[in-house]
Design a protein around this motif. Sequence first.
Motif, PDB file in Angstrom:
ATOM      1  N   UNK A  35      -5.645  20.313   0.366  1.00 41.07           N
ATOM      2  CA  UNK A  35      -6.608  21.422   0.340  1.00 41.07           C
ATOM      3  C   UNK A  35      -8.042  20.899   0.403  1.00 41.07           C
ATOM      4  N   UNK A  36      -8.236  19.677  -0.128  1.00 42.98           N
ATOM      5  CA  UNK A  36      -9.565  19.047  -0.083  1.00 42.98           C
ATOM      6  C   UNK A  36      -9.709  18.086   1.088  1.00 42.98           C
ATOM      7  N   UNK A  37      -8.682  18.049   1.943  1.00 41.11           N
ATOM      8  CA  UNK A  37      -8.724  17.212   3.142  1.00 41.11           C
ATOM      9  C   UNK A  37      -8.525  15.731   2.892  1.00 41.11           C
ATOM     10  N   UNK A  38      -7.847  15.373   1.771  1.00 38.81           N
ATOM     11  CA  UNK A  38      -7.690  13.952   1.443  1.00 38.81           C
ATOM     12  C   UNK A  38      -6.254  13.611   1.068  1.00 38.81           C
ATOM     13  N   UNK A  39      -5.941  12.321   1.191  1.00 42.31           N
ATOM     14  CA  UNK A  39      -4.717  11.734   0.657  1.00 42.31           C
ATOM     15  C   UNK A  39      -5.138  10.607  -0.274  1.00 42.31           C
ATOM     16  N   UNK A  40      -4.193  10.085  -1.039  1.00 44.14           N
ATOM     17  CA  UNK A  40      -4.508   9.010  -1.983  1.00 44.14           C
ATOM     18  C   UNK A  40      -3.943   7.689  -1.468  1.00 44.14           C
ATOM     19  N   UNK A  41      -4.800   6.677  -1.342  1.00 46.55           N
ATOM     20  CA  UNK A  41      -4.386   5.346  -0.922  1.00 46.55           C
ATOM     21  C   UNK A  41      -4.413   4.433  -2.139  1.00 46.55           C
ATOM     22  N   UNK A  42      -3.268   3.803  -2.448  1.00 46.36           N
ATOM     23  CA  UNK A  42      -3.127   3.007  -3.669  1.00 46.36           C
ATOM     24  C   UNK A  42      -2.696   1.587  -3.343  1.00 46.36           C
ATOM     25  N   UNK A  90       0.836  -1.202   0.000  1.00 42.00           N
ATOM     26  CA  UNK A  90       0.000   0.000   0.000  1.00 42.00           C
ATOM     27  C   UNK A  90       0.868   1.248   0.000  1.00 42.00           C
ATOM     28  N   UNK A  91       0.375   2.274  -0.714  1.00 42.33           N
ATOM     29  CA  UNK A  91       1.077   3.566  -0.762  1.00 42.33           C
ATOM     30  C   UNK A  91       0.101   4.673  -0.441  1.00 42.33           C
ATOM     31  N   UNK A  92       0.509   5.572   0.445  1.00 40.19           N
ATOM     32  CA  UNK A  92      -0.270   6.784   0.728  1.00 40.19           C
ATOM     33  C   UNK A  92       0.474   7.955   0.104  1.00 40.19           C
ATOM     34  N   UNK A  93      -0.185   8.624  -0.825  1.00 44.16           N
ATOM     35  CA  UNK A  93       0.426   9.764  -1.510  1.00 44.16           C
ATOM     36  C   UNK A  93      -0.165  11.056  -0.943  1.00 44.16           C
ATOM     37  N   UNK A  94       0.749  11.945  -0.549  1.00 47.02           N
ATOM     38  CA  UNK A  94       0.347  13.194   0.103  1.00 47.02           C
ATOM     39  C   UNK A  94       0.872  14.365  -0.716  1.00 47.02           C
ATOM     40  N   UNK A  95      -0.038  15.265  -1.088  1.00 48.88           N
ATOM     41  CA  UNK A  95       0.365  16.454  -1.838  1.00 48.88           C
ATOM     42  C   UNK A  95      -0.488  17.649  -1.472  1.00 48.88           C
ATOM     43  N   UNK A  99      -5.328   0.204  -8.043  1.00 49.26           N
ATOM     44  CA  UNK A  99      -6.498   1.047  -7.783  1.00 49.26           C
ATOM     45  C   UNK A  99      -6.212   2.031  -6.655  1.00 49.26           C
ATOM     46  N   UNK A 100      -6.727   3.263  -6.813  1.00 50.95           N
ATOM     47  CA  UNK A 100      -6.523   4.320  -5.825  1.00 50.95           C
ATOM     48  C   UNK A 100      -7.858   4.880  -5.378  1.00 50.95           C
ATOM     49  N   UNK A 101      -7.873   5.401  -4.158  1.00 51.14           N
ATOM     50  CA  UNK A 101      -9.037   6.138  -3.676  1.00 51.14           C
ATOM     51  C   UNK A 101      -8.573   7.278  -2.785  1.00 51.14           C
ATOM     52  N   UNK A 102      -9.339   8.352  -2.822  1.00 56.98           N
ATOM     53  CA  UNK A 102      -9.026   9.507  -1.994  1.00 56.98           C
ATOM     54  C   UNK A 102      -9.802   9.403  -0.686  1.00 56.98           C
ATOM     55  N   UNK A 103      -9.065   9.558   0.422  1.00 57.12           N
ATOM     56  CA  UNK A 103      -9.653   9.428   1.748  1.00 57.12           C
ATOM     57  C   UNK A 103      -9.076  10.488   2.671  1.00 57.12           C
ATOM     58  N   UNK A 104      -9.803  10.901   3.693  1.00 55.73           N
ATOM     59  CA  UNK A 104      -9.188  11.709   4.728  1.00 55.73           C
ATOM     60  C   UNK A 104      -8.046  10.915   5.359  1.00 55.73           C
TER      61      UNK A 104
END
Length: 450
Positions: free
Chosen positions: A412-419, A402-407, A425-430
Amino acid sequence: MRLSRYFLPVLKETPAEAQIVSHRLMLRAGMIKQSAAGIYSWLPLGFKVLRKIENIVHEEQMRAGHIPIQMPTIQSADLWRESGRYEAYGDEMLRIKDRGGRDMLFTPTAEELVTDIFRSHVSSYKDLPLTLYQIQWKFRDEVRPRFGVMRGREFYMKDGYNFDLTKEDALHAYNRHLVSYLRTYERMGLQAIPMRADSGPIGGDDTHEFLVLADTGESEVFYDSAVTDLTFGDREINYDDVAQCAGVMEEFTTKYARTDETHDEALFNEVPEERRRVARGIEVGQIFYFGTKYSDAMGATVQGPDGKPVPVHMGSHGIGVSRLLGAIIEASHDDNGIIWPEGVTPFHAGIVNLKQGDEEADAACEALEAALEAAGLEPLYDDRKERAGGKFATMDLIGLPWRITVGPRGLKNGVVELTSRRTGESEELPPEAAVAKLVEIYKDHMVKGL
């Protein structure tokens, strides 16, 4: 762990000597470094995975009631002369002399040594059954060491030895080992097929080896495809229950599955044609029952219920711990690198900071790292001042599930990307939801241990 503080010497180019996928990827991912032909130093990433595999093996052996010991790597040749194997074993055994001129050897296996321990300390049938095991470095002087850790000269191996009063008791130990091995492999994300095999220099009439299907396998295998539908799953096993262990053994061995050494074409043709498969496999373990071969030769007896001495029935059981690491990679990779199953991954998740030095991004990554560690997980935080593409390539190469991408844009939208490394597959989550999801994913793997 911060990647800037970790020792991870990844390579951009594939070394010329690497012939198979696992060897190439282990070298490129900075997991091993060759010291001599077939002998490797285990660097931090490789060593972490090796320890994960070792811990699973220990947990499942102790769950089955087996007792860990540690024997020396250097043995006296006198014990092997007692059993008759010193000359018979062949050139794979590294024979040496100590400064006193005594014949010694670097252990390739330990039937003689453990039998000597047994005969020195066990004298009554009341002390049986007994199974002792160890995880230890071994050495076999292969003629052509190749394929990295898959066929090295020095290797890390679990070897276990059972001592029982009767053949029936020893066959229960055999079945118990088969069940414990199936559970061990499944916890590593592998489907290992037990196949009737040849006993080789260890001896004995009853033996199964466990193979993982892979194009680079050394053995040709013939099997009924129905065997690959079987799973051990979460079923509860009472290892003292003879019938239950025998039932699982029968379930996994009644369908046709054999190596080229024991293949029976007539039996294979009885399998429905649409289920006949021919492939190659990597051996990752083997179990043996050899009766009183060593106890007769070395005088390992106990006082039986009638007061008379009885030679004990024995078996030995091996798992190639270092070889398993290569087998997992062979079974789980893509063009970009390794894909570790969750049960053996060196780090549970990678954290990628897309804008290192940005105050908000740095703080979010540090908070994610702290939250995952507080939950009992090990993250690898890529805090290098490196372009995003390079960070992604490194994470794909080393294969964290698993990878959490932070940018800045996501924050600004309160989310990170979990891949997911396996599916892409990726999803945006708080951030807190991403942590909670990872904790839930790994909960099952964390509770399977003792």
